[in-house]
Structures are given as C-alpha cells and as structure tokens.
Design an enzyme around this catalytic site. Structure first.
Site, PDB file in Angstrom:
ATOM      1  CG  ASP A   1       1.994   4.808   8.595  1.00  0.00           C
ATOM      2  OD1 ASP A   1       2.777   5.342   7.788  1.00  0.00           O
ATOM      3  OD2 ASP A   1       1.574   3.654   8.457  1.00  0.00           O
TER       4      ASP A   1
ATOM      5  CG  ASP B   1       0.490  -0.859  -2.469  1.00  0.00           C
ATOM      6  OD1 ASP B   1      -0.023  -0.926  -1.330  1.00  0.00           O
ATOM      7  OD2 ASP B   1       1.715  -0.730  -2.646  1.00  0.00           O
TER       8      ASP B   1
ATOM      9  N   GLY C   1       6.220   7.997   4.471  1.00  0.00           N
ATOM     10  CA  GLY C   1       6.846   7.532   5.707  1.00  0.00           C
ATOM     11  C   GLY C   1       7.553   6.196   5.557  1.00  0.00           C
ATOM     12  CG  PHE C   2       6.989   1.599   3.875  1.00  0.00           C
ATOM     13  CD1 PHE C   2       6.660   0.690   4.871  1.00  0.00           C
ATOM     14  CD2 PHE C   2       7.756   1.151   2.807  1.00  0.00           C
ATOM     15  CE1 PHE C   2       7.081  -0.636   4.797  1.00  0.00           C
ATOM     16  CE2 PHE C   2       8.194  -0.162   2.729  1.00  0.00           C
ATOM     17  CZ  PHE C   2       7.846  -1.057   3.726  1.00  0.00           C
TER      18      PHE C   2
ATOM     19  CG  ASP D   1       3.746   6.047  -0.383  1.00  0.00           C
ATOM     20  OD1 ASP D   1       3.966   7.213  -0.759  1.00  0.00           O
ATOM     21  OD2 ASP D   1       4.577   5.133  -0.512  1.00  0.00           O
ATOM     22  CB  SER D   2       2.271   9.037   4.366  1.00  0.00           C
ATOM     23  OG  SER D   2       3.190   8.086   4.885  1.00  0.00           O
TER      24      SER D   2
ATOM     25  CD  GLN E   1       1.494   0.842  11.106  1.00  0.00           C
ATOM     26  OE1 GLN E   1       1.833  -0.299  11.454  1.00  0.00           O
ATOM     27  NE2 GLN E   1       1.808   1.367   9.916  1.00  0.00           N
TER      28      GLN E   1
END
Lengths: 390, 390
Positions: free
Chosen positions: A148, A268, A97-98, A94-95, A191
């Site tokens: 994001d 996931d 960000g989350f 993942d990036s 998004q």
C-alpha cells in the site's frame, strides 16, 4: 487446536469490542492480540521461547529488512522464516512498503510499484504488489499484507485520495498474486488519511474484495490520538464483522485499550521492545524511565505481582545501574518486562470482553496507571518514536 | 553441601593436575573451575540463571567498575553484590588494581596505594590495600584478592622486582585488613614478571603468609604461551598443595588445558563473553568467526551434540545473519554458546583428572580442535584482546 484452513471466529462481543480466535495450520491467535515486532528475524533482545512463554501467539516480520538481509530467496532456501528464527508459530509480515517509504533512499513510486535503494548497501530494488506477495511467500508468512502507499499525516486531501486509490488497485493485484492458499491469509489495508469519506470508501471497496482480514493503515503516524480513534470509529461499521481487523503500528497501552474498545482485533508496535532498549518500562502502574536517578536505591522490583522474572526478581536499583552502564542485560530485562506487560494487558482485555465487563476493566486498568502517577511511581517518560520497524 | 568455613579439598590428582572442591557458605566450586566475568554486576548478555545452569559455580566481579558505578557503599546498602545481581552463589572479586592500571586516567602509584581518576566521570579516588579489601567486603565478595601491582610484559628486571616486592608488602597489609572471616577468603597474588627467581621468591614469601589461596598474576598480558606456562611450572612447586591456585585472566581453551595440566585450579577470562559479542565462537571443533560469509547458507547448528540451546538449536546461517545485522540476540546466543563450551571444557577436565586420564583427554580435546581445522570447520579467527574486565 489448529486447522488446515485460515479461520476467524468471534466467541464474544462486548459493545463494539470482540474476542475470538484466528486459527491456521501453525497455531491459534487469541484476539485481541498484540504481535511483538521481529524486524530482522528476531524480536530484539529476546529468545524466541521467551516471547512465546509470555503469551504471544504471533510475531511480525519486516519484509523490507528481510528482503535486503539475508534476502527472501535465501530465507526460502534455508527453510523459511519460521525455521530460520526458531519460531514455529504464526508469523505476519508487512508488505515492505512502509519501510521503503521511511528508510530507503531515492524512492520512486508509480502505478507499477516502488523503486528504491537499500539503506544497507545502496543496491536498487523494485517492489511491486506482486513482488511483495512473492517475497512474503518466500519467507513463508502466514498472514501477508498487501502493498500500500502510506502517507504521513497531516496531508492534503488530494495526496490522501491518490494514495488510497493506488492502494485499492494494489490490493486487487495482491489478491490475484496471492491466489488460493487455504491455510494462509492476505489482508487488505484501509487508507485515506484523516478524511472520513476516503476511509469509508477504502473500507467498502476492500470489503468487496472479500479478503481474509483487514488492516487500518496510515494511523499512528504523528496525528493526535483522537484523530486515530475517530478514524477507527468511522471505518469499523464498513468492515465485515466476520474478518479480523488489524490496526497497524499501534501503539501505547492507552491506544490499544481504546482501539480494542472500538473493535480492533490485532496490533503490532515496536514500542515495548524499542522502549526497553532505551531505559523505559511499562507497568500496571504506568511508565517509568529507569535512567532516572530516583531509582538508584530503590530495592523494589518493577512489579512484585507480575509472573515475569524480569518484572518480579530484579530491583529497580539494579535495572537503573544496568541502564546507566549501557549493559545488554538491561535491554534484555526491560524488553522482557515490557512485552510481558503488553501480553498481560491483552490477556486482561480478552478476559474482560469474555465476561462482558470491558468498560469496567478498562477503567480499572487506567486507574492503575493513574494511581501510579499519583503515588509518584510512574513518571513522565519521553515518548519513544514509533515506527513500523524495530 | 556447603559449610560455614572456607575449605579446599583435593579429591584426586593426575600428575601435577588436581580436581577437588572449594566449599564456602554460598556454595561449592568444583575445580578446576572457570569463572565467567561479570564486570559491572552482570555477565554480559546473559541472565544469571543461565550462567548457573551452564555449570558455573562462581563468577568474578570487577572492583574497579563496581566502586565507580554504582559504588561499593551503595551496593552494600542494597544488600550486597549477590542480591544486587541475583547471583546467590560464590563471587570472587579482583582488587581493582589491574583496571586502575589499564583504564583509569592519571594514575599515581606509591607505597600507600594508587591515586587515579575515574574513566567515567574523572573523579579522583585513592585505592590502598586496605580500601580494596574494604570495598570487596562492602560488595560481599566471598573470595577477595589482594591489591597488587601488575606490570606489562616484557619489562625490565628492575621494574618486575619493584612491583613484586610492593605487591608482597601489600599482601601483608591486605591480610591484616581482611582479618578473620571463616566463611570467606583473601588470596595473595604471585608477581615477578617473567623472572624465575622473582616468581619463586614471591610464591615462597606469600606461602609464608598462610593465605587461603594463591593467584598467579601478571601473565596473559601479551607474552607468548610458553613463557606463561614456564612461569606456572616454576611457581607451582612453591605453592602449598592444600590451597587453591588461580591463574588470573586466562585464557584461551588451549591456555586453560595446559595450565590445568600444570596444577591450576581456577581461571577467569573475558574471552568467551567478549568474543561472543564480536561474532566469534568456541566449539569442540575449534573457533569460528560467524561474520564469515561461508556460514550464510549453512543450516547446521554450532554443535548438534551440545546440550546448550544456543549451540544445538540455531543454524549457523541464522547466527551469521544476526551477527551481520548487529542484533542483540546474536551476542546473546554466541556468548551463551561460548560459556557453555568453556564450562563443558572444565567439566571434561575434572572428569578426566578424576579418572586418571588427563593427558589422554587433553590429546582428544586438541584432536577435536585439529579435526575441525582439517575439515575446514574451524577457521582462523582474530584473537579478541584479552583484559581483566569485560
């Protein structure tokens, strides 16, 4: 089997659902695919060869955790994440960000990126779209995600729109930062909260960027299942049929079958692993809470017909004892069972799509869960909180 | 290979040391043997087939823990401990007495037995010699231990003598309670603190009971190694050569090789498993503390020449990361490595005795540890507290 290019081919469709293969130098991902979460370079309580043997073709690594410990540069110096964690097959990251939004302290987000403090040692870090891609590259990730902004639902339209537009601009920056890497992929993330128009605009504009795959983000963050499924239905016609579609952070077995039915190729979720560490199991007959005293003298295995040793070789009484005693082996066996069930679920969905009988198959799967409930085999189990890291 | 009788045969001696086989219906124990500790029906952080694959012929179960949870009668109802924990091979159980002394609350000891409160729920239990044997029988234990009174060292002569004599009387009661079980064994336990005369009297009187095996108890409870070794040397000539000798709760690799040299056949200790859960590893080159920052960028495995995947397939950098991140996989891999090393150590000792070169072999083993120290491979590691349960 694998190629030097990142490719996706759909071999069969059944309604909106499809089955196929993502190929890349490190291996083939059979879709629809469930990706076990390996947050900090380990699918918790599992040896990597066990994860592979269950049928997982790809695992997810969490950029936020790995950048803080042991550090992206250190992982690169040690030969990359695949070598570090003994997983030579595809890895999606993942990036970051989350997790920045959910775990880090003192987050500050602006056009440039996110500034935050580590939840481990309080150190300050700046995560820009470019730095996220750089980190994912240092890790050696095969499928990298754009940075994001993911908002919690429900939210105001204004908040959802602002985050969607920022995410679109960050997608363009990530595409440039990623550049031309034929054997790897960078996916964009749709998004737009629960706003149909925003979701459509996000999907349309991302499609115009001609990325190698598309995720749907910002779902399974607390909204009802029907909202999530409606958003998938809204977005799906606006994504290219030739690219993989990844529903991030989802979900329960029921979420997964309904999303597969609506055209999702990749998933996931921490649910099977986290639930396994908290005494909860998933089976063909529904969910069980192994802490429940009713299992204390039950000599049956979780599922005698499963091919997984954790499911077919240990009595429920023993698993109950291990869970009650907080034994590590309890977490090991329940996690193993849960990941086995998730992979079995995916294999069944792939086969049903290939045979053109997905709806019938899903009805049978749900009948299995319901029969368990009727027979008192399954039981109400408190939902384990879902989040993007495990 | 196995028989319907419990038998012990020595195939070769080398000085006081010996190698041989204990046979019983459930299998063969090659001696000298190390028994991994499976306190609550699980060798912590290990699948049972892994434990067997490493070469363990027997595991130890803790009567105190199992009688409290899940309960001896429940284990019996579920088919016995072997079936419960998926370990069809020999099991030795302790009497429960040592843990009553170290873990339970409000202990009261008299001629009859011990009254205590559970450390789990505060419930009151009475443990007599007869009840200890009954519980071990309900568990289905192959080698059962007499109830004894184990005193902490140092202690006064009076305390040591009183406990030794009580233990002798309890040995007689346990022998009667155990009765005639040809395929199983009940072992007596030599007590007597650090008093030579008491130890000799205990060994002599227990030998007169003609039991199937003899343990030396009350050592490795805080005394220096030379005191422990001196007690073994004192006791050994007074135990029958035809019966197995078990040194309870020992110990470090160095303790084990020195005790084997002095004629001990069986060992159990939590050290490899407990240390593995606390970041410490045992190797041919000595001990390592994987929390130490010096491992953070070390791409070498723990031991490239080991046959154990935990030892040969994961970098020290990765193990360091897992330990620092408190990952369950770190405990799994370190425990696996440690038990592999302990079993490799025992196999080497057995082979050396068979070849009549034990002293040379022990010198080589110690040279390996020392070479690791000199090369800065091994490092000072804080001792993990040793106790009879894991």
């Amino acid at each position: 089997m694998s190629t030097d290019q990142f490719t996706f081919t759909v071999s069969k469709t059944d309604g909106t659902a499809r089955t196929g293969e993502i190929r890349m130098p490190r291996g083939v991902i059979r879709t629809p695919a469930f990706m076990p979460v390996g947050t900090a370079g380990t699918v918790k309580a599992m040896y990597p060869d066990q994860v592979k043997a269950l049928g997982a073709d790809v695992v997810l690594g969490n950029t936020y955790h790995l950048m803080l410990r042991p550090g992206a540069e250190r992982v690169a110096q040690l030969g990359g994440l695949h070598k570090f964690m003994n997983w030579p097959y595809p890895i999606l990251t993942d990036s970051g960000g989350f997790q920045v939004m959910s775990l880090a302290a003192l987050r500050k987000i602006d056009e440039t990126g996110v500034t935050f403090q580590s939840h481990i040692d309080g150190s300050t870090h700046v995560m820009t779209p470019e730095r996220s891609i750089e980190i994912q590259g240092l890790l050696g990730s095969d499928i990298q995600m754009q940075l994001d902004e993911c908002v919690k639902l429900p939210c105001t339209d204004e908040v959802a729109e602002k985050a969607m537009r920022l995410s679109l601009r960050w997608a363009e920056r990530c595409k440039i930062a990623f550049g031309d890497q034929p054997g790897k992929a960078m996916f964009g993330i749709v998004q737009g909260g629960a706003m149909e128009a925003l979701r459509i605009e996000s999907a349309t504009q991302l499609s115009a960027l001609d990325l190698k795959g598309y995720a749907i983000g910002g779902l399974a963050v607390g909204e009802p299942q029907d909202v999530m499924l409606r958003m998938i239905e809204i977005v799906e016609p606006h994504l290219p049929t030739t690219k993989p579609r990844y529903l991030m952070g989802v979900g329960t077995p029921d979420d997964i079958v309904e999303a597969v039915r609506r055209g999702i190729d990749m998933f996931d979720c921490v649910m099977p692993t986290r639930a396994g560490r908290h005494g909860q199991v998933f089976t063909r007959h529904g969910r069980l809470n192994m802490r429940n005293a009713k299992h204390a003298e039950d000599t049956r295995p979780l599922d005698a017909e499963s091919k997984c040793a954790a499911s077919n070789s240990y009595s429920r009484a023993y698993l109950h004892h291990l869970v009650r005693s907080n034994e590590i082996l309890g977490m090991m066996l329940l996690t193993w069972n849960n990941l086995a069930y998730y992979q079995e679920l995916m294999a069944g969905l792939r086969k049903a799509i290939a045979e053109g009988r997905l709806n019938d198959h899903i009805a049978e799967v749900k009948e299995g869960w319901a029969a368990g409930e009727r027979a008192g085999i399954a039981e109400h189990a408190d939902n384990v909180a879902i989040a993007g890291e495990d």
